[in-house]
Scaffold this active site. Sequence first.
Site, PDB file in Angstrom:
ATOM      1  N   GLY A  17       0.794  -1.243   0.000  1.00 45.29           N
ATOM      2  CA  GLY A  17       0.000   0.000   0.000  1.00 45.29           C
ATOM      3  C   GLY A  17       0.818   1.281   0.000  1.00 45.29           C
ATOM      4  N   GLY A  20       1.876   2.962  -5.931  1.00 47.70           N
ATOM      5  CA  GLY A  20       1.021   2.531  -7.037  1.00 47.70           C
ATOM      6  C   GLY A  20      -0.456   2.369  -6.710  1.00 47.70           C
ATOM      7  N   LEU A  21      -1.015   1.276  -7.211  1.00 47.04           N
ATOM      8  CA  LEU A  21      -2.451   1.039  -7.053  1.00 47.04           C
ATOM      9  C   LEU A  21      -2.813   0.780  -5.595  1.00 47.04           C
ATOM     10  CD1 LEU A  21      -3.179  -1.229 -10.164  1.00 47.04           C
ATOM     11  CD2 LEU A  21      -3.585   1.217  -9.891  1.00 47.04           C
ATOM     12  N   ARG A  69       6.238 -12.766   2.210  1.00 42.39           N
ATOM     13  CA  ARG A  69       6.759 -14.144   2.171  1.00 42.39           C
ATOM     14  C   ARG A  69       7.061 -14.688   3.564  1.00 42.39           C
ATOM     15  NH1 ARG A  69      11.146 -12.338  -2.268  1.00 42.39           N
ATOM     16  NH2 ARG A  69      11.169 -10.587  -0.836  1.00 42.39           N
ATOM     17  N   TYR A 149      -4.486 -11.780 -17.350  1.00 40.33           N
ATOM     18  CA  TYR A 149      -3.824 -13.020 -17.792  1.00 40.33           C
ATOM     19  C   TYR A 149      -3.830 -14.107 -16.709  1.00 40.33           C
ATOM     20  CZ  TYR A 149       0.486 -10.762 -15.861  1.00 40.33           C
ATOM     21  OH  TYR A 149       1.417 -10.136 -15.070  1.00 40.33           O
ATOM     22  N   ARG A 201       9.084  -1.720 -15.147  1.00 44.48           N
ATOM     23  CA  ARG A 201       9.490  -3.117 -15.330  1.00 44.48           C
ATOM     24  C   ARG A 201       8.892  -3.767 -16.573  1.00 44.48           C
ATOM     25  NH1 ARG A 201       8.948  -2.299  -9.875  1.00 44.48           N
ATOM     26  NH2 ARG A 201      10.804  -2.851  -8.673  1.00 44.48           N
TER      27      ARG A 201
HETATM   28  C1  HXC Z   1      14.977 -11.713 -15.241  1.00 48.81           C
HETATM   29  C2  HXC Z   1      15.264 -11.277 -13.001  1.00 48.81           C
HETATM   30  C3  HXC Z   1      14.894  -9.911 -13.204  1.00 48.81           C
HETATM   31  C4  HXC Z   1      14.564  -9.510 -14.537  1.00 48.81           C
HETATM   32  C5  HXC Z   1      15.339 -10.211 -11.096  1.00 48.81           C
HETATM   33  N1  HXC Z   1      15.527 -11.395 -11.695  1.00 48.81           N
HETATM   34  N2  HXC Z   1      14.951  -9.288 -12.002  1.00 48.81           N
HETATM   35  N3  HXC Z   1      15.293 -12.171 -14.012  1.00 48.81           N
HETATM   36  N4  HXC Z   1      14.612 -10.441 -15.515  1.00 48.81           N
HETATM   37  N5  HXC Z   1      14.207  -8.266 -14.811  1.00 48.81           N
HETATM   38  C6  HXC Z   1      15.984 -12.626 -11.048  1.00 48.81           C
HETATM   39  C7  HXC Z   1      17.355 -12.440 -10.423  1.00 48.81           C
HETATM   40  O1  HXC Z   1      18.376 -12.648 -11.374  1.00 48.81           O
HETATM   41  C8  HXC Z   1      17.358 -13.502  -9.316  1.00 48.81           C
HETATM   42  O2  HXC Z   1      17.642 -14.786  -9.806  1.00 48.81           O
HETATM   43  C9  HXC Z   1      15.902 -13.515  -8.855  1.00 48.81           C
HETATM   44  O3  HXC Z   1      15.128 -12.964  -9.944  1.00 48.81           O
HETATM   45  C10 HXC Z   1      15.687 -12.649  -7.605  1.00 48.81           C
HETATM   46  O4  HXC Z   1      16.130 -11.334  -7.898  1.00 48.81           O
HETATM   47  P1  HXC Z   1      16.366 -10.236  -6.753  1.00 48.81           P
HETATM   48  O5  HXC Z   1      16.716  -8.957  -7.408  1.00 48.81           O
HETATM   49  O6  HXC Z   1      17.296 -10.797  -5.721  1.00 48.81           O
HETATM   50  O7  HXC Z   1      14.891 -10.188  -6.097  1.00 48.81           O
HETATM   51  P2  HXC Z   1      14.273  -9.158  -5.049  1.00 48.81           P
HETATM   52  O8  HXC Z   1      15.319  -8.216  -4.538  1.00 48.81           O
HETATM   53  O9  HXC Z   1      13.483  -9.987  -4.080  1.00 48.81           O
HETATM   54  O10 HXC Z   1      13.281  -8.253  -5.958  1.00 48.81           O
HETATM   55  C11 HXC Z   1      12.075  -8.762  -6.447  1.00 48.81           C
HETATM   56  C12 HXC Z   1      11.765  -8.274  -7.867  1.00 48.81           C
HETATM   57  C13 HXC Z   1      11.771  -6.710  -7.947  1.00 48.81           C
HETATM   58  C14 HXC Z   1      10.419  -8.846  -8.241  1.00 48.81           C
HETATM   59  C15 HXC Z   1      12.836  -8.799  -8.805  1.00 48.81           C
HETATM   60  O11 HXC Z   1      11.496  -6.303  -9.278  1.00 48.81           O
HETATM   61  C16 HXC Z   1      10.750  -6.098  -7.016  1.00 48.81           C
HETATM   62  O12 HXC Z   1      11.051  -5.855  -5.847  1.00 48.81           O
HETATM   63  N6  HXC Z   1       9.512  -5.855  -7.524  1.00 48.81           N
HETATM   64  C17 HXC Z   1       8.393  -5.323  -6.691  1.00 48.81           C
HETATM   65  C18 HXC Z   1       7.498  -4.403  -7.448  1.00 48.81           C
HETATM   66  C19 HXC Z   1       7.004  -4.870  -8.791  1.00 48.81           C
HETATM   67  O13 HXC Z   1       7.574  -5.798  -9.421  1.00 48.81           O
HETATM   68  N7  HXC Z   1       5.938  -4.202  -9.277  1.00 48.81           N
HETATM   69  C20 HXC Z   1       5.353  -4.478 -10.552  1.00 48.81           C
HETATM   70  C21 HXC Z   1       4.037  -5.156 -10.376  1.00 48.81           C
HETATM   71  S1  HXC Z   1       3.203  -4.925 -11.842  1.00 48.81           S
HETATM   72  P3  HXC Z   1      19.166 -15.424  -9.746  1.00 48.81           P
HETATM   73  O14 HXC Z   1      19.010 -16.796 -10.331  1.00 48.81           O
HETATM   74  O15 HXC Z   1      20.018 -14.513 -10.575  1.00 48.81           O
HETATM   75  O16 HXC Z   1      19.544 -15.434  -8.270  1.00 48.81           O
HETATM   76  C22 HXC Z   1       2.218  -6.158 -12.246  1.00 48.81           C
HETATM   77  C23 HXC Z   1       1.277  -5.733 -13.374  1.00 48.81           C
HETATM   78  C24 HXC Z   1       0.934  -6.751 -14.370  1.00 48.81           C
HETATM   79  O17 HXC Z   1       2.209  -7.205 -11.700  1.00 48.81           O
HETATM   80  C25 HXC Z   1       0.032  -6.289 -15.513  1.00 48.81           C
HETATM   81  C26 HXC Z   1       0.393  -5.027 -16.211  1.00 48.81           C
HETATM   82  C27 HXC Z   1      -0.532  -4.647 -17.348  1.00 48.81           C
HETATM   83  P1  NAP Z   2       3.877  -1.356  -7.564  1.00 50.77           P
HETATM   84  O1  NAP Z   2       3.681   0.085  -7.260  1.00 50.77           O
HETATM   85  O2  NAP Z   2       5.249  -1.826  -7.926  1.00 50.77           O
HETATM   86  O3  NAP Z   2       3.318  -2.186  -6.331  1.00 50.77           O
HETATM   87  C1  NAP Z   2       3.856  -3.375  -5.847  1.00 50.77           C
HETATM   88  C2  NAP Z   2       3.940  -3.273  -4.332  1.00 50.77           C
HETATM   89  O4  NAP Z   2       4.221  -4.549  -3.780  1.00 50.77           O
HETATM   90  C3  NAP Z   2       5.027  -2.305  -3.835  1.00 50.77           C
HETATM   91  O5  NAP Z   2       4.450  -1.364  -2.977  1.00 50.77           O
HETATM   92  C4  NAP Z   2       6.003  -3.203  -3.084  1.00 50.77           C
HETATM   93  O6  NAP Z   2       6.511  -2.523  -1.931  1.00 50.77           O
HETATM   94  C5  NAP Z   2       5.111  -4.370  -2.705  1.00 50.77           C
HETATM   95  N1  NAP Z   2       5.881  -5.612  -2.530  1.00 50.77           N
HETATM   96  C6  NAP Z   2       6.675  -6.244  -3.431  1.00 50.77           C
HETATM   97  N2  NAP Z   2       7.226  -7.334  -2.875  1.00 50.77           N
HETATM   98  C7  NAP Z   2       6.755  -7.403  -1.601  1.00 50.77           C
HETATM   99  C8  NAP Z   2       6.956  -8.321  -0.535  1.00 50.77           C
HETATM  100  N3  NAP Z   2       7.755  -9.387  -0.654  1.00 50.77           N
HETATM  101  N4  NAP Z   2       6.311  -8.089   0.645  1.00 50.77           N
HETATM  102  C9  NAP Z   2       5.503  -7.009   0.786  1.00 50.77           C
HETATM  103  N5  NAP Z   2       5.267  -6.120  -0.191  1.00 50.77           N
HETATM  104  C10 NAP Z   2       5.888  -6.317  -1.372  1.00 50.77           C
HETATM  105  O7  NAP Z   2       2.947  -1.833  -8.783  1.00 50.77           O
HETATM  106  P2  NAP Z   2       1.369  -1.638  -9.071  1.00 50.77           P
HETATM  107  O8  NAP Z   2       1.240  -1.456 -10.524  1.00 50.77           O
HETATM  108  O9  NAP Z   2       0.766  -0.657  -8.142  1.00 50.77           O
HETATM  109  O10 NAP Z   2       0.808  -3.095  -8.726  1.00 50.77           O
HETATM  110  C11 NAP Z   2      -0.120  -3.325  -7.674  1.00 50.77           C
HETATM  111  C12 NAP Z   2      -0.908  -4.585  -7.938  1.00 50.77           C
HETATM  112  O11 NAP Z   2      -1.712  -4.435  -9.102  1.00 50.77           O
HETATM  113  C13 NAP Z   2      -0.055  -5.826  -8.179  1.00 50.77           C
HETATM  114  O12 NAP Z   2      -0.683  -6.946  -7.612  1.00 50.77           O
HETATM  115  C14 NAP Z   2      -0.063  -5.948  -9.677  1.00 50.77           C
HETATM  116  O13 NAP Z   2       0.188  -7.265 -10.120  1.00 50.77           O
HETATM  117  C15 NAP Z   2      -1.492  -5.522  -9.969  1.00 50.77           C
HETATM  118  N6  NAP Z   2      -1.715  -5.084 -11.354  1.00 50.77           N
HETATM  119  C16 NAP Z   2      -1.227  -3.900 -11.774  1.00 50.77           C
HETATM  120  C17 NAP Z   2      -1.491  -3.499 -13.068  1.00 50.77           C
HETATM  121  C18 NAP Z   2      -1.010  -2.183 -13.600  1.00 50.77           C
HETATM  122  O14 NAP Z   2      -1.239  -1.892 -14.772  1.00 50.77           O
HETATM  123  N7  NAP Z   2      -0.393  -1.333 -12.806  1.00 50.77           N
HETATM  124  C19 NAP Z   2      -2.239  -4.325 -13.912  1.00 50.77           C
HETATM  125  C20 NAP Z   2      -2.698  -5.543 -13.432  1.00 50.77           C
HETATM  126  C21 NAP Z   2      -2.456  -5.913 -12.134  1.00 50.77           C
HETATM  127  P3  NAP Z   2       7.969  -2.784  -1.307  1.00 50.77           P
HETATM  128  O15 NAP Z   2       8.941  -2.691  -2.438  1.00 50.77           O
HETATM  129  O16 NAP Z   2       8.093  -1.718  -0.251  1.00 50.77           O
HETATM  130  O17 NAP Z   2       7.923  -4.147  -0.692  1.00 50.77           O
END
Ligand code: HXC
Ligand code: NAP
Length: 281
Positions: A17, A20-21, A69, A149, A201
């Site tokens: 929270g 983003g969303l 987690r 998806y 991303r």
């Molecule tokens: C391929 C990747 C990668 C990438 C990480 N990895 N990023 N592989 N492409 N871009 C791999 C690493 O090499 C590693 O594997 C493993 O994943 C773990 O990476 P870490 O960086 O150590 O992970 P961590 O620090 O826990 O970070 C998690 C994360 C990061 C998911 C990688 O991006 C994050 O914190 N994201 C949170 C927010 C987020 O993603 N928001 C977007 C949601 S949008 P190895 O084997 O090398 O150890 C969404 C919308 C969908 O869901 C629909 C849109 C229309």
């Molecule tokens: P976002 O801003 O990147 O939100 C993701 C959030 O998850 C961050 O606040 C992050 O905070 C938190 N998070 C990630 N790993 C976590 C962990 N291990 N424990 C606790 N918190 C964690 O992206 P968003 O676009 O708003 O996405 C929000 C939701 O909407 C997601 O479920 C996404 O799949 C869904 N969604 C988004 C879209 C879109 O177009 N934006 C479309 C479809 C679905 P920390 O880094 O502080 O942990």
Amino acid sequence: MFKENIFKDKTILVTGGGTGLGRSMATYFSGLGANVVIASRKLEVIQKTAQEMEKQTGNPVLGLQHDVRDYRNIKNLIAEITNRFGQIDALVNNAAGNFISPTEHLSYKAFDTIVDIVLRGSYYLTLAFGKYWIEHKIPGTVLSTVTTYASTGSGYVVPSSIAKAGVLNLTRSLAAEWGKYKIRLNAIAPGPFPTKGAWDRLLPDPSMAKAMEQRIPLKRVGKHEELCHLAAYLLSDYSAYITGDVITIDGGEMLAGAGEFNFLEQLSEEEWQVMLEKRKR
Ligand code: HXC
Ligand code: NAP
């Protein structure tokens, strides 16, 4: 859209929270009178957002550090929330991780990372909150943010796709099992809603975002307030008879991709004329 204070005396936890969303939804619920709790990994982000939200809405917002987690920390999470607000009424499984990549380039750890945040994180919290609600006879509500998806599958985001499908299945399965406890579970499947987390991303090149917009029948991305209205409805008693469902909010994007002949939208007037002439022969 809603009466003021529909969430008065209700406590809602939104994971992820701080940005983003999740942030938009939490702010909206707070504006409707809820006690809001936001939780994620980055304490600084969470605390700053909580302060700003509280200032904006005038209602209490609690920011807590929690990695979805980590099952063992949920006990502390519940204790901190109930100490502050008395009880917890709703959980929003919004936290997620995602990246775009050809699947053959991914390590098994990359898969684990996404599945652990999205699927394991959602079932850990849902399980712990369900136990808490059943024990205390509270008619709790769960709302999970999935994706379109989750139903169709999608290439290039496969770890996210399989994890979101699992969350959707969890929603449907537990809606059937826990209805007897008055616990409701629903999901929202958003199409593209601009956020920094998703755009950085998943759509790093602006041309990708433009192309995405063009294939949406309504020719635009979603507005955060549109998603917030739906989320508030699904958490509120206005939707008291809806459980186990997923509501798509995507401007028609998913159906446009599925319909056999929808590609004909690309035909110009002239090409249509040629087609229609051929049909007469
Ligand atoms: C391929 C990747 C990668 C990438 C990480 N990895 N990023 N592989 N492409 N871009 C791999 C690493 O090499 C590693 O594997 C493993 O994943 C773990 O990476 P870490 O960086 O150590 O992970 P961590 O620090 O826990 O970070 C998690 C994360 C990061 C998911 C990688 O991006 C994050 O914190 N994201 C949170 C927010 C987020 O993603 N928001 C977007 C949601 S949008 P190895 O084997 O090398 O150890 C969404 C919308 C969908 O869901 C629909 C849109 C229309
Ligand atoms: P976002 O801003 O990147 O939100 C993701 C959030 O998850 C961050 O606040 C992050 O905070 C938190 N998070 C990630 N790993 C976590 C962990 N291990 N424990 C606790 N918190 C964690 O992206 P968003 O676009 O708003 O996405 C929000 C939701 O909407 C997601 O479920 C996404 O799949 C869904 N969604 C988004 C879209 C879109 O177009 N934006 C479309 C479809 C679905 P920390 O880094 O502080 O942990």
